[in-house]
Scaffold this active site. Structure first.
Site, PDB file in Angstrom:
ATOM      1  N   HIS A 222       0.876  -1.190   0.000  1.00 16.27           N
ATOM      2  CA  HIS A 222       0.000   0.000   0.000  1.00 16.27           C
ATOM      3  C   HIS A 222       0.907   1.233   0.000  1.00 16.27           C
ATOM      4  CE1 HIS A 222      -3.544   2.362   0.597  1.00 16.27           C
ATOM      5  NE2 HIS A 222      -3.857   2.054   1.844  1.00 16.27           N
ATOM      6  N   HIS A 261      -2.410  -2.158  -9.701  1.00 15.07           N
ATOM      7  CA  HIS A 261      -3.423  -1.565  -8.818  1.00 15.07           C
ATOM      8  C   HIS A 261      -4.599  -2.519  -8.649  1.00 15.07           C
ATOM      9  CE1 HIS A 261      -6.171   1.307  -7.024  1.00 15.07           C
ATOM     10  NE2 HIS A 261      -5.075   1.952  -6.674  1.00 15.07           N
ATOM     11  N   ASP A 312       2.368   5.768  -6.551  1.00 14.94           N
ATOM     12  CA  ASP A 312       3.592   5.754  -5.754  1.00 14.94           C
ATOM     13  C   ASP A 312       4.879   5.829  -6.574  1.00 14.94           C
ATOM     14  OD1 ASP A 312       2.679   5.779  -3.152  1.00 14.94           O
ATOM     15  OD2 ASP A 312       2.404   3.612  -3.053  1.00 14.94           O
TER      16      ASP A 312
HETATM   17  C1  LIG Z   1      -0.843   4.769  -4.134  1.00 13.14           C
HETATM   18  C2  LIG Z   1      -1.180   3.928  -3.026  1.00 13.14           C
HETATM   19  C3  LIG Z   1      -1.300   2.484  -3.269  1.00 13.14           C
HETATM   20  O1  LIG Z   1      -1.529   1.776  -2.331  1.00 13.14           O
HETATM   21  S1  LIG Z   1      -1.145   1.890  -4.838  1.00 13.14           S
HETATM   22  C4  LIG Z   1      -0.513   0.246  -4.571  1.00 13.14           C
HETATM   23  C5  LIG Z   1       0.898   0.287  -4.095  1.00 13.14           C
HETATM   24  N1  LIG Z   1       1.445  -1.071  -4.067  1.00 13.14           N
HETATM   25  C6  LIG Z   1       2.409  -1.483  -4.875  1.00 13.14           C
HETATM   26  O2  LIG Z   1       2.900  -0.793  -5.749  1.00 13.14           O
HETATM   27  C7  LIG Z   1       2.885  -2.886  -4.634  1.00 13.14           C
HETATM   28  C8  LIG Z   1       3.062  -3.665  -5.917  1.00 13.14           C
HETATM   29  N2  LIG Z   1       1.753  -3.977  -6.502  1.00 13.14           N
HETATM   30  C9  LIG Z   1       1.015  -5.010  -6.041  1.00 13.14           C
HETATM   31  O3  LIG Z   1       1.414  -5.768  -5.138  1.00 13.14           O
HETATM   32  C10 LIG Z   1      -0.347  -5.217  -6.646  1.00 13.14           C
HETATM   33  O4  LIG Z   1      -0.395  -4.723  -7.947  1.00 13.14           O
HETATM   34  C11 LIG Z   1      -1.458  -4.562  -5.786  1.00 13.14           C
HETATM   35  C12 LIG Z   1      -1.375  -3.059  -5.865  1.00 13.14           C
HETATM   36  C13 LIG Z   1      -1.362  -4.996  -4.312  1.00 13.14           C
HETATM   37  C14 LIG Z   1      -2.810  -4.995  -6.340  1.00 13.14           C
HETATM   38  O5  LIG Z   1      -2.895  -6.389  -6.128  1.00 13.14           O
HETATM   39  P1  LIG Z   1      -3.935  -7.297  -6.913  1.00 13.14           P
HETATM   40  O6  LIG Z   1      -5.238  -6.585  -7.028  1.00 13.14           O
HETATM   41  O7  LIG Z   1      -3.935  -8.602  -6.243  1.00 13.14           O
HETATM   42  O8  LIG Z   1      -3.253  -7.374  -8.321  1.00 13.14           O
HETATM   43  P2  LIG Z   1      -3.792  -8.050  -9.672  1.00 13.14           P
HETATM   44  O9  LIG Z   1      -4.969  -8.925  -9.381  1.00 13.14           O
HETATM   45  O10 LIG Z   1      -3.959  -6.986 -10.664  1.00 13.14           O
HETATM   46  O11 LIG Z   1      -2.576  -8.960 -10.109  1.00 13.14           O
HETATM   47  C15 LIG Z   1      -2.588  -9.600 -11.363  1.00 13.14           C
HETATM   48  C16 LIG Z   1      -1.326 -10.355 -11.557  1.00 13.14           C
HETATM   49  O12 LIG Z   1      -0.260  -9.417 -11.734  1.00 13.14           O
HETATM   50  C17 LIG Z   1       0.729  -9.617 -10.746  1.00 13.14           C
HETATM   51  N3  LIG Z   1       1.201  -8.339 -10.298  1.00 13.14           N
HETATM   52  C18 LIG Z   1       0.433  -7.323  -9.860  1.00 13.14           C
HETATM   53  N4  LIG Z   1       1.185  -6.296  -9.509  1.00 13.14           N
HETATM   54  C19 LIG Z   1       2.468  -6.678  -9.730  1.00 13.14           C
HETATM   55  C20 LIG Z   1       3.719  -6.060  -9.549  1.00 13.14           C
HETATM   56  N5  LIG Z   1       3.790  -4.828  -9.044  1.00 13.14           N
HETATM   57  N6  LIG Z   1       4.839  -6.725  -9.864  1.00 13.14           N
HETATM   58  C21 LIG Z   1       4.786  -7.966 -10.366  1.00 13.14           C
HETATM   59  N7  LIG Z   1       3.618  -8.626 -10.567  1.00 13.14           N
HETATM   60  C22 LIG Z   1       2.489  -7.988 -10.252  1.00 13.14           C
HETATM   61  C23 LIG Z   1       0.030 -10.344  -9.613  1.00 13.14           C
HETATM   62  O13 LIG Z   1       0.914 -11.046  -8.800  1.00 13.14           O
HETATM   63  C24 LIG Z   1      -0.929 -11.219 -10.369  1.00 13.14           C
HETATM   64  O14 LIG Z   1      -0.211 -12.327 -10.875  1.00 13.14           O
HETATM   65  P3  LIG Z   1      -0.833 -13.810 -10.837  1.00 13.14           P
HETATM   66  O15 LIG Z   1      -2.097 -13.729 -11.633  1.00 13.14           O
HETATM   67  O16 LIG Z   1      -1.091 -14.088  -9.374  1.00 13.14           O
HETATM   68  O17 LIG Z   1       0.230 -14.665 -11.428  1.00 13.14           O
HETATM   69  O1  LIG Z   2      -7.016   2.223  -3.756  1.00  5.93           O
HETATM   70  C1  LIG Z   2      -6.112   1.451  -3.426  1.00  5.93           C
HETATM   71  O2  LIG Z   2      -6.264   0.218  -3.301  1.00  5.93           O
HETATM   72  C2  LIG Z   2      -4.758   1.967  -3.137  1.00  5.93           C
HETATM   73  C3  LIG Z   2      -4.527   3.368  -3.585  1.00  5.93           C
HETATM   74  O3  LIG Z   2      -4.246   3.634  -4.735  1.00  5.93           O
HETATM   75  C4  LIG Z   2      -4.669   4.436  -2.622  1.00  5.93           C
HETATM   76  O4  LIG Z   2      -5.037   4.183  -1.469  1.00  5.93           O
HETATM   77  O5  LIG Z   2      -4.383   5.597  -2.974  1.00  5.93           O
END
Ligand SMILES: CCC(=O)SCCNC(=O)CCNC(=O)[C@H](O)C(C)(C)COP(=O)(O)OP(=O)(O)OC[C@H]1O[C@@H](n2cnc3c(N)ncnc32)[C@H](O)[C@@H]1OP(=O)(O)O
Ligand SMILES: O=C([O-])CC(=O)C(=O)O
Length: 375
Positions: A222, A261, A312
């Protein structure tokens, strides 16, 4: 408009968990609105304090209201001595998000929200105090300096940079902080906001809700992703080096922070805005490495995985170009997202039912207790 992401599976994805009038994510236009305004419009034309007023009080202020709101926030910047004493006890190597969590919790002991009629006051106080809390601890623990939290700076962003460095920021830095705080302010039912709402649904106090939310934001999936992204890009010495390393990371199926995302399908609307500011700052400091490295990371991730930068990723280089230490990146997110958290707490309180979902039981079948001597 881009095709919506398919939302299903674990992590409550796609479940409607409540109603909000505060924001929409991934629904209309460029994808993010605060109380009906496109975030691009707000970032282009508003100050963060106007957006905080919009989120917390319902409407953009007129000039007189904005002046009064800024004056109020200025008056609330100083910290009680008991809070400063606690901050001085926190070690230099503590994580600044833990400092924010403790600072918020301690303020809740000293200035407890006694009833919900005080919720706007408690929020204004936190909005004014958070930059003071993090800078007071940082400057004391790192430089042995007891800062004066009462700067005469007009904005939250300038006040933060002034206390951090001991001098007034340039216009470019103040503008960048302003945009950054607007972009981070609110985002519907993200993990930290949902945490705040769950806490609010038990009729708990504002400081408890915000303290809980800070704990949720801290994680690298996050808010902590901006720091993790910085740790990664500063290892790369050139765009070609970045490409080689990124391909290796993808090959090893490593998660690359600052990409992807939970809701957006093809882009995060905040990215193109902060990316422009990062580019301006790169020119300002004469950077020839970090910005091209960041752009190459973005290209490689899209080409290889159709994964895009979230808010981010370019925040990492932008903050770095302003000389902000990496470990303070996520606390800046807190200084901004407080507005969204508090508004959601207020919204939850106004139409509350305790949030209590159910679990699918996957444990052992019913059994009886064996006497201890025969186990
Ligand atoms: C601005 C504030 C925020 O909180 S924005 C999020 C900040 N977090 C990050 O940048 C951490 C890296 N990103 C991630 O872990 C995920 O993309 C987050 C944001 C948690 C979303 O997770 P989720 O909804 O489960 O992803 P998804 O279903 O779209 O995943 C599909 C497949 O793609 C993969 N994927 C996703 N993101 C990444 C990444 N950054 N690097 C490498 N691989 C990624 C997932 O693992 C998933 O793969 P698979 O289908 O399980 O094989
Ligand atoms: O909406 C989300 O899951 C994460 C995000 O981009 C935020 O909190 O700004």
């Amino acid at each position: 408009m881009a095709e919506a992401k398919k939302l299903s599976g674990a992590g409550l994805r796609g479940q409607v968990a409540g109603k909000t009038a505060l924001s929409t994510v991934g629904q209309t236009g460029s994808g993010l609105t605060y109380r009906g305004y496109d975030v691009k419009d707000l970032a282009a034309h508003c100050q963060f304090e106007e957006v905080a007023h919009l989120i917390l009080k319902g409407e953009l202020p007129n000039q007189a209201e904005l002046d009064a709101y800024k004056a109020r926030l200025k008056d609330l910047r100083s910290l009680p001595q008991a809070l400063k004493d606690v901050l001085e006890l926190i070690p230099k190597d503590a994580h600044p998000m833990d400092v924010m969590r403790t600072g918020c919790s301690m303020l809740g002991n000293l200035e407890t929200e006694e009833d919900f009629g005080q919720q706007q006051d408690a929020t204004d106080r936190l909005l004014a105090a958070f930059p003071s809390i993090i800078c007071y601890w940082y400057r004391f623990s790192h430089d042995g300096v007891r800062i004066d939290e009462n700067t005469d700076d007009d904005s939250v962003g300038a006040h933060f940079l002034h206390m951090l460095r001991g001098e007034k920021p340039s216009t470019l830095h103040e503008q960048t902080m302003n945009v950054s705080l607007i972009l981070y302010a609110e985002h519907e039912f993200n993990a930290s906001t949902f945490t705040a709402r769950v806490c609010a649904s038990t009729l708990s106090d504002m400081h408890s809700c915000v303290t809980a939310a800070i704990g949720s934001l801290r994680g690298p999936l996050h808010g902590g992703a901006n720091e993790a992204a910085m740790d990664m890009i500063e290892r790369f010495t050139s765009a070609d080096h970045a490409e080689k390393e990124m391909l290796g990371m993808l090959e090893r199926k490593e998660k690359i922070m600052g990409f992807g995302h939970a809701i957006y399908a093809t882009s995060d609307p905040r990215n193109e805005i902060i990316k422009q500011w990062s580019e301006k700052l790169a020119k300002d400091v004469g950077d020839t490495v970090l910005y091209p490295v960041s752009v190459r990371c973005e290209e490689v991730m899209w080409r290889e995985k159709k994964l895009f930068c979230n808010a981010d990723f370019f925040h990492a280089s932008a903050y770095h170009f302003m000389g902000i230490p990496t470990k303070l990146f996520t606390p800046i997110f807190v200084m901004s997202r407080l507005t969204g958290w508090a508004a959601h707490v207020m919204e939850q309180r106004a139409d509350n039912r305790i949030i209590r979902p159910s679990a699918e039981y996957v444990g052992v079948a019913p059994r009886t207790v064996e006497p201890i001597e025969s186990r």
